[in-house]
Design a protein around this motif. Sequence first.
Motif, PDB file in Angstrom:
ATOM      1  N   PRO A  60       4.716  -0.853  14.355  1.00 11.29           N
ATOM      2  CA  PRO A  60       4.090  -0.949  13.297  1.00 11.29           C
ATOM      3  C   PRO A  60       2.555  -0.438  13.352  1.00 11.29           C
ATOM      4  O   PRO A  60       2.049  -0.449  14.620  1.00 11.29           O
ATOM      5  CB  PRO A  60       4.135  -2.112  12.537  1.00 11.29           C
ATOM      6  N   GLN A 112      -1.219   0.992  10.945  1.00 10.26           N
ATOM      7  CA  GLN A 112      -1.788   0.812   9.622  1.00 10.26           C
ATOM      8  C   GLN A 112      -1.959   1.858   8.626  1.00 10.26           C
ATOM      9  O   GLN A 112      -2.195   3.064   9.302  1.00 10.26           O
ATOM     10  CB  GLN A 112      -3.231   0.295   9.946  1.00 10.26           C
ATOM     11  N   TRP A 150      -0.082  -2.684   6.996  1.00  9.69           N
ATOM     12  CA  TRP A 150       0.955  -2.517   7.971  1.00  9.69           C
ATOM     13  C   TRP A 150       1.904  -1.730   7.529  1.00  9.69           C
ATOM     14  O   TRP A 150       2.609  -1.910   6.492  1.00  9.69           O
ATOM     15  CB  TRP A 150       1.186  -3.791   8.689  1.00  9.69           C
TER      16      TRP A 150
END
Length: 274
Positions: free
Chosen positions: A37, A39, A46
């Motif tokens: 993950p 941003q 996320w």
Amino acid sequence: MLDLWRHRTLTRSSMACGISRLGEAARLARGTIGRWPGQCAFCRSWCRGPLCPACETLHPLDDGPRCALCALRLPAGGLAPRCGRCAAHPPPLSRCVAAMDYAFPWDRLLLALKFGERLELAPLLAARLSHAVARALEDAGNAGDSGNAGHPDEGAPDLIVPVPLSIERLRERGYNQAHEIARRLALPAAERQSRLCAATLLRVRHTGQQAQLPLDERRRNLRGAFAVVKPVRGLRVALVDDVMTSGATLHEAAIALRRAGAADVQAWVAARTP
């Protein structure tokens, strides 16, 4: 002598083993990093892509009508493919493609890439530009003869050339944001294979920042700033840049390429100043 030979053999074997392991690590990283993950570039939530689903919905792909020669936004439903200024004074470009307007929130990403060393933003901008270019190439194919209708070869370039920085600016910044976008473009499959060639065009004269000059002085500031150092005679060239404002930089680069014999010069920019 035998010991020296053994030492060299072991050293080469160790180096080869080390290089092999580095290659395996790099391949493993490329295969797994996309699963991690990250941003969202806008809201910093996320997500697994460059934008979260909410921001993807809020900022969809820009498919609105634009002038074919300068990429200024045109009124919806208009029939003319060019703006009035380009119809009266055609620029030295056969086509200009822009992925978005240079406006909030995209302007913040472009500034962060250009001045903030945020190179991780280049793939997102390149993806948006790739979509705009693919659409433009498809439109060019549809405008051709019926046998090639919709075929991307109709407007595909031979060379993709990022607008270069001067040596002084490159030394100061450490990278060329136009090249970072250009090398990540994903173009539709075509018989004519476009190849990236960053060494075709050089900026041989250091110039002041264009953004600090009035519009009518920008072309004078760039006069004679570019030189073509690779063969382009008879080739189709696409110039790539991050932002187009007055068009002075792209026009001067296009003039240099045409003087060197380029058959066609178009411009692909991530953003166009309204």
